[in-house]
Design an enzyme around this catalytic site. Structure first.
Site, PDB file in Angstrom:
ATOM      1  N   GLY A 114      -0.999   5.609 -19.473  1.00 34.47           N
ATOM      2  CA  GLY A 114      -2.282   5.134 -18.625  1.00 34.47           C
ATOM      3  C   GLY A 114      -2.105   5.165 -17.357  1.00 34.47           C
ATOM      4  N   ILE A 138      -6.980   3.805 -24.543  1.00 32.62           N
ATOM      5  CA  ILE A 138      -8.284   3.699 -25.213  1.00 32.62           C
ATOM      6  C   ILE A 138      -9.298   3.027 -24.224  1.00 32.62           C
ATOM      7  CG2 ILE A 138      -7.359   2.700 -27.299  1.00 32.62           C
ATOM      8  CD1 ILE A 138      -8.098  -0.113 -26.567  1.00 32.62           C
ATOM      9  N   ASP A 139      -8.943   2.861 -22.849  1.00 34.77           N
ATOM     10  CA  ASP A 139      -9.935   2.292 -21.809  1.00 34.77           C
ATOM     11  C   ASP A 139     -10.311   3.421 -21.180  1.00 34.77           C
ATOM     12  OD1 ASP A 139      -8.664   0.006 -22.585  1.00 34.77           O
ATOM     13  OD2 ASP A 139      -7.344  -0.114 -20.656  1.00 34.77           O
ATOM     14  N   GLY A 182     -10.928  -2.626 -22.749  1.00 30.84           N
ATOM     15  CA  GLY A 182     -11.317  -1.585 -21.598  1.00 30.84           C
ATOM     16  C   GLY A 182     -10.768  -1.980 -20.417  1.00 30.84           C
ATOM     17  N   GLN A 284      -8.930  -2.353 -32.073  1.00 36.25           N
ATOM     18  CA  GLN A 284      -9.408  -0.985 -31.462  1.00 36.25           C
ATOM     19  C   GLN A 284      -8.305  -0.039 -31.047  1.00 36.25           C
ATOM     20  OE1 GLN A 284     -12.581  -2.802 -28.364  1.00 36.25           O
ATOM     21  NE2 GLN A 284     -11.177  -4.418 -28.820  1.00 36.25           N
TER      22      GLN A 284
HETATM   23  O1  F6P Z   1      -4.890  -0.795 -21.759  1.00 27.85           O
HETATM   24  C1  F6P Z   1      -5.301  -0.701 -23.285  1.00 27.85           C
HETATM   25  C2  F6P Z   1      -5.395  -2.225 -23.658  1.00 27.85           C
HETATM   26  O2  F6P Z   1      -5.616  -2.277 -25.025  1.00 27.85           O
HETATM   27  C3  F6P Z   1      -6.564  -2.881 -22.796  1.00 27.85           C
HETATM   28  O3  F6P Z   1      -7.895  -2.394 -23.117  1.00 27.85           O
HETATM   29  C4  F6P Z   1      -6.263  -4.340 -23.027  1.00 27.85           C
HETATM   30  O4  F6P Z   1      -6.725  -5.204 -21.805  1.00 27.85           O
HETATM   31  C5  F6P Z   1      -4.849  -4.173 -22.859  1.00 27.85           C
HETATM   32  O5  F6P Z   1      -4.427  -2.886 -23.306  1.00 27.85           O
HETATM   33  C6  F6P Z   1      -4.091  -5.071 -24.068  1.00 27.85           C
HETATM   34  O6  F6P Z   1      -2.899  -5.313 -23.728  1.00 27.85           O
HETATM   35  P1  F6P Z   1      -1.808  -6.140 -24.862  1.00 27.85           P
HETATM   36  O7  F6P Z   1      -1.605  -5.189 -26.131  1.00 27.85           O
HETATM   37  O8  F6P Z   1      -0.478  -6.265 -23.790  1.00 27.85           O
HETATM   38  O9  F6P Z   1      -2.275  -7.372 -25.107  1.00 27.85           O
END
Ligand code: F6P
Length: 358
Positions: A114, A138-139, A182, A284
């Site tokens: 990303g 996914i964002d 997101g 998600q």
């Molecule tokens: O960037 C993808 C994402 O799923 C975001 O939507 C979310 O804020 C973040 O990663 C969550 O990250 P982690 O898996 O470190 O909690």
């Protein structure tokens, strides 16, 4: 030719399809392929690579996650280390990382990631690594890409979940606040909220106030609709405030979340209605990739090998107007693609009476 594949940052459905396509396309050119275990962090271990043979990538197109493993704390420019006094700091170990690639005779790297991974990739290219990027998150917030791998599946998962919440919300005449992922962009919130016929959609790009949301709830009640579905993106911002942060770990991005509870509580207090909140969270990111995600991931993977074969390095493979093309990674680093306020998707939501909180 020997190439390495990295899947850093949060996983996303479609990663394995991209790994498979890149590996098989490379094999057909007689190249060797290795995967980096659990992201760049493992480059400092004794055995950072997994050989990617045809057997290793067999049957993985439809698998979620990444067979290579990933980590959110593998930025070679900001590696956590423990100081003598026991506290933790960050140090730049990027030169060591570059040396590992040289030592293992890696000619080129496919960085699947990303915005964070593209920032790292850009800095590594400045240290001489030859990189081709594949946009994954996914964002859906990578600048220059119409779509990123994983987004479609995440939106479908969120849409299905919101559909399910509707029946229970309606039965109990409740306000149901659903928080979706997101980060600082509202793509998942807008697309799933619209597809699941949410009544209110709150995204970071549009600062919200409670007054229009309450008006919407009252208006629905006047028409006999005693329940309301509110979809809130984790990065949504109330006017004059900032987004909710759950926590921050050294060397990682801040963890967003908490807007759902706050909004549910405030709406209950101000309307007298019962409310519940739910965070869809990592659901998600999980599961089987959608057909669309499988397809674009396979296309991205094979396109990355074509770019390397043509020695067109330091490029990101992107989808623009339904065609695969390449743009400089440097164009993407440090930028973000937000939902355009004048786009037709947001306009569609407004046209059909969805409250955007403003
Ligand atoms: O960037 C993808 C994402 O799923 C975001 O939507 C979310 O804020 C973040 O990663 C969550 O990250 P982690 O898996 O470190 O909690």
């Amino acid at each position: 030719m020997k190439i390495a594949i990295n899947t850093g940052g949060g996983d996303a459905p479609g990663l394995n399809a991209a790994i498979r396509a890149a590996t098989l396309a490379a094999h057909r050119l007689g190249w060797e392929v290795v995967g980096i275990k659990n992201g760049y962090g493992s480059l400092y271990s004794d055995n950072p690579f997994i050989p990617l043979t045809a057997d290793k990538v067999r049957g993985i197109t439809m698998l979620g996650g990444t067979i290579l493993g990933t980590a959110n704390r593998g930025n070679p420019f900001q590696m956590p280390y423990q100081k003598e006094d026991g506290s933790w700091g960050l140090e730049d170990r990027s030169d060591e990382a570059v040396e590992v690639f040289k030592k293992h005779n890696v000619d080129a790297l496919i960085a699947i990631g990303g915005d964070g991974s593209m920032k790292i990739a850009h800095k590594l290219t400045q240290k001489g690594l030859r990189i081709v990027g594949i946009p994954k998150t996914i964002d859906n917030d990578i600048w220059g890409c119409d779509v990123t791998l994983g987004f479609d599946t995440a939106v479908s998962t969120a849409t299905e979940a919101i559909d399910k919440l509707r029946t229970t919300a309606e039965s109990h005449q409740r306000i149901m606040v659903v928080e979706v992922m997101g980060r600082y962009a509202g793509w998942i919130g807008l697309h799933s909220g619209l597809s699941a016929s949410a009544d209110v959609i709150l995204i970071p790009e549009v600062e919200y106030e409670f007054e229009p949301i309450i008006r919407k709830i009252k208006d629905r009640e006047a028409r006999g609709r005693m329940y309301t579905i509110v979809v809130v993106a984790e990065g949504a911002v109330e006017k004059g405030e900032s987004h909710f942060v759950k926590g921050k770990t050294l060397g990682q991005s801040e963890q967003l979340g908490g807007a759902d509870e706050y909004i549910a509580k405030t709406l209950s207090e101000q309307t007298g209605k019962e409310s519940r909140s739910i965070v869809l969270g990592h659901l998600q990111r999980g599961g089987t990739p959608s057909t669309y995600d499988r397809l674009i991931s396979l296309r991205f993977g094979a396109a990355a090998i074509r770019a390397i074969a043509q020695k067109d390095f330091n490029k990101l493979i992107v989808m623009q107007k339904n065609c695969i093309t390449r743009i400089p990674i440097s164009d993407v680093a440090n930028k973000m693609k937000l939902v355009p306020l004048d786009g037709d998707t947001i306009q569609t939501a407004r046209d059909i009476g969805i409250c955007m909180g403003d």
